[in-house]
Design a protein around this motif. Structure first.
Motif, short mmCIF file in Angstrom:
data_model
loop_
_atom_site.label_atom_id
_atom_site.label_comp_id
_atom_site.label_asym_id
_atom_site.label_seq_id
_atom_site.Cartn_x
_atom_site.Cartn_y
_atom_site.Cartn_z
N THR A 9 0.85 -1.19 0.00
CA THR A 9 0.00 0.00 0.00
C THR A 9 0.89 1.25 0.00
O THR A 9 2.09 1.15 0.31
N TYR A 103 -7.80 6.30 0.93
CA TYR A 103 -8.02 5.04 1.63
C TYR A 103 -9.51 4.88 1.96
O TYR A 103 -10.23 5.87 2.03
N GLY A 107 -9.57 1.58 6.98
CA GLY A 107 -8.23 1.28 6.48
C GLY A 107 -7.43 2.55 6.24
O GLY A 107 -6.42 2.53 5.54
N LYS A 137 -4.99 -0.64 4.44
CA LYS A 137 -6.10 -1.53 4.09
C LYS A 137 -6.72 -2.00 5.39
O LYS A 137 -6.03 -2.06 6.41
#
Length: 164
Positions: A9, A103, A107, A137
């Motif tokens: 991420t 996001y 998360g 996440k």
């Protein structure tokens, strides 16, 4: 805006690129989650809820501010407003928080957001050797030193939780 460059991420990419010591935890949330994502994370990982922090998006005098608070506490909006140099704070609508950070709710990480926002971490984090925050996440958390999180987000520490 942080881009995915290491296969993770944007939050994890920030940690890898900056060579910040961290540990990544991947897991599945329970189906109930009556207490929210952060407390569910503490239960699943078997860690003290005081070490798991939730990332909350707020508006202080109409401007976005990120608040990072322990999973087992509530944000004190008056204290946050004062810490951010404002008069009034309110929670941001979830859809606006998602658009602003990149996001999804549950998360949202303080790291790797679309735009660097003023960030306030609850002062209690400074007493911990490590804290867990969202890794970007709902199923990923990262553990890192509070001072490292503050340095990467240019955050300040302040007493911003309710003590009830």
């Amino acid at each position: 805006m942080a881009k995915k460059t290491h296969g993770g991420t944007p939050a994890i990419d920030v940690l890898v690129k900056s060579k910040t010591p961290h540990k990544v935890y991947e897991y599945e949330h329970s189906r109930e989650m009556s207490d929210g994502y952060a407390l569910d994370t503490a239960n699943i990982l078997g860690v003290d809820a005081k070490t798991v922090f939730k990332t909350l998006l707020t508006l202080v005098d109409g401007k976005p501010v990120v608040a990072v608070v322990p999973a087992d506490h509530r944000l004190n909006l008056k204290n946050l407003a004062k810490a951010a140099g404002g008069k009034r704070a309110q929670m941001m609508e979830p859809a606006a928080a998602e658009r602003l950070t990149g996001y999804v709710t549950g998360g949202i990480s303080p790291l790797g957001q679309h735009k660097r926002l003023p960030t306030v971490i609850d002062a209690g984090a400074q007493e911990l050797p490590a804290m867990l925050v969202s890794g970007g996440k709902r199923s990923i958390s990262v553990s890192l030193a509070p001072a490292d999180l503050a340095a990467l987000t240019r955050a300040t520490f302040a007493a911003i939780i309710d003590h009830a």
